[in-house]
Design a protein around this motif. Structure first.
Motif, PDB file in Angstrom:
ATOM      1  N   ARG A 253       0.815  -1.215   0.000  1.00 24.08           N
ATOM      2  CA  ARG A 253       0.000   0.000   0.000  1.00 24.08           C
ATOM      3  C   ARG A 253       0.853   1.270   0.000  1.00 24.08           C
ATOM      4  O   ARG A 253       0.549   2.234  -0.702  1.00 24.08           O
ATOM      5  CB  ARG A 253      -0.921  -0.009   1.224  1.00 24.08           C
ATOM      6  CG  ARG A 253      -1.816   1.228   1.310  1.00 24.08           C
ATOM      7  CD  ARG A 253      -2.491   1.302   2.671  1.00 24.08           C
ATOM      8  NE  ARG A 253      -3.514   0.280   2.819  1.00 24.08           N
ATOM      9  CZ  ARG A 253      -4.800   0.469   2.493  1.00 24.08           C
ATOM     10  NH1 ARG A 253      -5.184   1.628   1.990  1.00 24.08           N
ATOM     11  NH2 ARG A 253      -5.678  -0.476   2.681  1.00 24.08           N
ATOM     12  N   GLU A 254       1.938   1.256   0.760  1.00 21.66           N
ATOM     13  CA  GLU A 254       2.749   2.476   0.857  1.00 21.66           C
ATOM     14  C   GLU A 254       3.380   2.821  -0.486  1.00 21.66           C
ATOM     15  O   GLU A 254       3.401   3.989  -0.887  1.00 21.66           O
ATOM     16  CB  GLU A 254       3.838   2.289   1.914  1.00 21.66           C
ATOM     17  CG  GLU A 254       3.300   2.197   3.327  1.00 21.66           C
ATOM     18  CD  GLU A 254       4.417   2.102   4.348  1.00 21.66           C
ATOM     19  OE1 GLU A 254       5.592   2.211   3.935  1.00 21.66           O
ATOM     20  OE2 GLU A 254       4.110   1.949   5.541  1.00 21.66           O
ATOM     21  N   ALA A 255       3.873   1.819  -1.203  1.00 19.75           N
ATOM     22  CA  ALA A 255       4.526   2.095  -2.486  1.00 19.75           C
ATOM     23  C   ALA A 255       3.519   2.459  -3.561  1.00 19.75           C
ATOM     24  O   ALA A 255       3.794   3.291  -4.429  1.00 19.75           O
ATOM     25  CB  ALA A 255       5.340   0.865  -2.918  1.00 19.75           C
ATOM     26  N   LEU A 256       2.342   1.862  -3.485  1.00 20.23           N
ATOM     27  CA  LEU A 256       1.367   2.018  -4.567  1.00 20.23           C
ATOM     28  C   LEU A 256       0.328   3.091  -4.265  1.00 20.23           C
ATOM     29  O   LEU A 256      -0.278   3.655  -5.187  1.00 20.23           O
ATOM     30  CB  LEU A 256       0.682   0.663  -4.814  1.00 20.23           C
ATOM     31  CG  LEU A 256      -0.120   0.497  -6.091  1.00 20.23           C
ATOM     32  CD1 LEU A 256       0.794   0.586  -7.311  1.00 20.23           C
ATOM     33  CD2 LEU A 256      -0.838  -0.847  -6.088  1.00 20.23           C
ATOM     34  N   GLY A 281     -11.995   2.228   3.054  1.00 22.87           N
ATOM     35  CA  GLY A 281     -11.181   3.439   3.165  1.00 22.87           C
ATOM     36  C   GLY A 281      -9.961   3.334   2.289  1.00 22.87           C
ATOM     37  O   GLY A 281      -9.227   2.357   2.368  1.00 22.87           O
ATOM     38  N   GLY A 282      -9.741   4.332   1.437  1.00 24.52           N
ATOM     39  CA  GLY A 282      -8.604   4.282   0.526  1.00 24.52           C
ATOM     40  C   GLY A 282      -8.937   3.504  -0.744  1.00 24.52           C
ATOM     41  O   GLY A 282      -9.953   2.802  -0.851  1.00 24.52           O
TER      42      GLY A 282
END
Length: 854
Positions: A253-256, A281-282
């Protein structure tokens, strides 16, 4: 509380009055409704009377996949404001959530087939809805055929709906007895198409292999879609392996900047539920197989990325190999996938191929019945009472070759009699809910190893473990027992189901009763080690894949197919293997072993006993280039033992020698110069005069060996005997003795011709025209060129210099003496002054030797 507002918004509601009228009048209907219209959820509720419209009736909805069945039941229960298992329930393999109040039950088509076999009348059921008919799964086609039989013979009041998003409506309408076609218009939002082919060419898929460059490109397109568009992204990939690899390339999730979820038939139910429940969420990226094409709605999706690939079953009947293969997705599938982006709002589809390639895609996916292994289908048909399936109403008939191969398997496993009728054993096999091969392994393996361990191994075989478990089935079994991963949970559930099913059918007769094919039961099944159990059960399931070591990592299966283990495999030195999973890449000579188990020769002989044979083998050996006569014991293509055969059967011996002649050619015989000349003379006469002169070409002589070489063949026993056989003497038997023409051979095609000098010169018949090569001085005074074949063909005279070199060629001597001789005389008289060169060769005496110059 019923969610009336949600029910009222479903577009299919407008088609319900027509559907109800069609069912009341005809008892069957075809419903065509785009994805998202409510055909899977609202229609069954209305037909069951659960929305306050009409009387209560039991409705069974058949879905092609477990994930779709669970999702449909969950959605319908939510619409009614209930929990699954109350008025709406589901039953899939290994899981059932339904109770006494259940009115609508969603099942997989496989479960529906099992019910039809047990209770053809489907007592208490008012309507059956066959959903997603366009996917043409074999179980769905079979269920439709059985239901039509039920309507025709047992329950004409049973109502049948064939429902699909995009289907061959006319074909299904004809199949259902000219049933009405009801069409529901969906609320479709526009979907923009973005063509996103790879910048560089990628290798086309073959077998299960997909070019890693394409997967890297797909991951790049997903990242591009996240940058360019809003909403969640649904990415279609062909299989679980490709989903995992693309997920790895996308990162977390952090990279994308988005959560990556994976949806496929093997995904845990909790993961499937989370995807279908919508975003918490997100943004989300959902990587999915074709399961998400039509039978599932993934909320929040505004973008589809389509890799353009799909998986279809293929079967190599000759080698006993069945597997999925990667193919280009059809245009119909591409439309379905694109439509997922426009279910809730305008969307975008990124297609990972060019617009030019799009027109070359197949129109529709192949019907499974035309490409798949039909063993399970053949057993279903036999238990239904139609062994050759000729009386079943099917959109596509089963291919005769695939049905023949299926019947061979069923006969070998004791499931059907020689006439194709199911045995008691076959009926028990059909009720176990697995492929007949696995049912055989479960029944016979239980005697060998006990019910629980047999069920555990068959559960491994029914859904092969992840590749990271390795290629050793026994080691994979131990990993599954320890593992806490999703596969381990599914495996344990399936093993429990199989154990229960086996105990259930055991009441109908002992597992080893008539038709049992397994090895004899040991005194204590529990005494066998797990590794031995894994091998025995696998061999019982796939006896033709029992394989013997023939070199480091190289095996020969009893089917005759080579098999190769990977370089790092721990199985490489095993003398015998039972191969559970193998594929054969398009360009490979051998199959690639993906999963196997070690067995010993005794277990191999027992499991593949139907393929055991012992007898005389007399054949021409390519390796030895001679006849080999042995008594051989074989397990299929695997040679177990052999010994020399001193007195082989004369007919087999003769056939082997004839095969040797065909392979090695007629040069294997002894051909003297005279014999070769005779053959050329006969060929000349056959070409120029035809019958009764024989055709002596290689093909003709090899095709009629008895007519000329029969005596030599009858006496021969080995290659050396043929090498001593006189080909010319044998050819003389073909001369037309009966008509008397044989006596004219020397007249029509003389071996030699006497020239004016008195020499008898051999005629060469090896070319297109007979050639007489003779020194020029020997022909002085000869005006007429000799003609052969009754005067039809002039001899081509090669006039030689005194040194024997060609000086001139003519088929008209008179013309040569008149026009050509002067230039030859002028050129050669100085070089050969001791030989005669008269000015008038037509009156000069012929000579064979030098007499002084002229």
């Amino acid at each position: 509380m019923i969610h009336s507002d949600a029910l009222d918004r479903l577009p299919v509601r407008s088609a319900l009055p027509a559907l109800t009228r069609a069912l009341d009048a005809h008892g069957a209907a075809v419903l065509c409704a785009p994805p998202g219209t409510g055909k899977t959820t609202l229609v069954p509720l209305v037909l069951a009377g659960l929305t306050g419209e009409g009387p209560r009736r039991r409705v069974v909805v058949a879905e092609p996949r477990r994930i779709a069945a669970r999702a449909a039941a969950r959605r319908m229960a939510w619409l009614l404001g209930e929990n699954v298992g109350e008025q709406v329930g589901f039953t899939v393999r290994g899981e059932r959530r339904a109770g006494p109040r259940t009115v609508v039950e969603v099942v997989t088509t496989g479960v529906l087939l099992q019910r039809l076999q047990r209770d053809p009348e489907l007592a208490g059921v008012s309507t059956v809805v066959l959903d997603e008919c366009h996917e043409r799964h074999l179980d769905a086609d079979t269920a439709a055929a059985f239901l039509l039989d039920v309507r025709a013979a047992l329950r004409p009041e049973l109502r049948l709906v064939a429902a699909s998003a995009t289907t061959d409506a006319e074909g299904w309408a004809r199949l259902l007895g000219d049933a009405p076609v009801i069409t529901a218009e969906g609320v479709s939002h526009p979907v923009e198409t973005v063509w996103a082919p790879p910048e560089r060419p990628v290798r086309p898929p073959h077998g299960m292999r997909v070019d890693p460059a394409l997967l890297e490109h797909v991951a790049g397109v997903v990242r591009r879609a996240l940058r360019e568009r809003e909403g969640d992204v649904l990415c279609f990939l062909p299989g679980v392996g490709e989903i995992a690899r693309v997920a790895g390339r996308l990162g977390g999730r952090e990279a994308l900047g988005a959560e990556v979820l994976q949806v496929h038939g093997r995904a845990p139910a909790a993961v499937q539920d989370a995807v279908l429940a919508g975003a918490s969420g997100g943004r989300r990226v959902v990587l999915a197989t074709s399961v998400a094409e039509s039978s599932l709605t993934v909320p929040g999706v505004r973008v589809v990325v389509d890799a353009g690939l799909a998986r279809e079953p293929r079967t190599d009947h000759a080698r006993g190999l069945s597997a999925l293969t990667t193919v280009r997705a059809s245009r119909a599938s591409a439309r379905q996938r694109a439509g997922r982006a426009g279910r809730e709002a305008p969307g975008t589809v990124y297609r990972c191929w060019s617009e030019a390639d799009d027109v070359r895609l197949p129109g529709f996916p192949a019907a499974e019945i035309t490409v798949a292994d039909l063993t399970a289908f053949a057993l279903q048909a036999a238990c239904w009472g139609d062994p050759d399936a000729s009386g079943l109403a099917l959109l596509d008939p089963p291919p005769s070759g695939a049905m023949a191969a299926a019947r061979e398997v069923l006969t070998a496993t004791g499931a059907v009699s020689a006439g194709g009728r199911p045995t008691d054993r076959g009926r028990r096999m059909a009720r176990l809910g697995v492929h007949p091969r696995l049912a055989r392994a479960l029944l016979d393996g239980a005697r060998e190893a006990g019910v629980r361990r047999a069920a555990e191994v068959v559960a491994l075989l029914s859904e092969e473990p992840p590749r990271e478990y390795g290629d050793d089935l026994a080691a994979a079994w131990r990993t599954a027992r320890r593992g806490g991963d999703a596969y381990g949970a599914r495996w344990r559930a399936e093993a429990r189901r199989l154990e229960g099913a086996l105990k259930g059918v055991a009441e109908e007769g002992a597992a080893g009763s008539a038709g049992a094919c397994g090895p004899g039961a040991p005194p204590d099944p529990g005494a066998l080690p797990d590794d031995a159990v894994a091998g025995i059960v696998t061999a019982l399931a796939h006896p033709e894949r029992v394989a013997r070591l023939r070199g480091e990592g190289s095996y020969l299966m009893v089917s005759g197919t080579g098999a190769q283990l990977g370089d790092g495999s721990r199985l490489r030195s095993a003398p015998w293997l039972a191969i559970a999973v193998a594929d054969r890449p398009v360009t490979a000579a051998s199959a690639r072993v993906l999963l196997g188990a070690v067995i010993d020769e005794g277990a191999a002989r027992a499991a593949a006993g139907a393929l055991h044979a012992e007898g005389e083998e007399v054949r021409w050996s390519e390796e030895r280039r001679d006849v080999v006569a042995r008594r051989v014991e074989r397990l299929g293509a695997v040679e177990l033992a052999s010994r020399a055969l001193p007195e082989p059967d004369p007919e087999l011996l003769r056939a082997a020698l004839e095969e040797g002649l065909r392979r090695e050619g007629l040069g294997l015989l002894r051909w003297t110069a005279e014999a070769a000349g005779l053959r050329q003379r006969l060929a000349f006469l056959h070409r120029e005069l035809g019958e009764p002169w024989p055709d002596v070409s290689d093909g003709a002589l090899l095709g009629h060996l008895d007519d000329w070489l029969g005596w030599e063949l009858a006496r021969a026993r080995r290659r050396s005997d043929l090498e001593r056989a006189d080909g010319g003497k044998a050819l003389q038997r073909l001369l037309p003795w009966a008509s008397g023409d044989a006596a004219r051979l020397d007249e029509l095609a003389p071996e030699r011709i006497q020239v004016p000098s008195g020499s008898r010169i051999r005629v060469d018949y090896g070319g297109g025209q007979p050639v007489l090569a003779v020194k020029l001085q020997e022909l002085f005074g000869w005006q007429e060129t000799p003609r052969l074949a009754g005067g039809r063909v002039p001899v081509l005279v090669h006039l030689l210099s005194p040194a024997g070199r060609p000086a001139a060629v003519t088929a008209d001597l008179a013309s040569f003496w008149r026009d050509g001789y002067r230039s030859v005389r002028a050129e050669l008289r100085g070089r050969y002054p001791r030989h005669p060169w008269p000015e008038d060769p037509t009156t000069a005496p012929p000579t064979r030797r030098a007499t002084g110059g002229h």
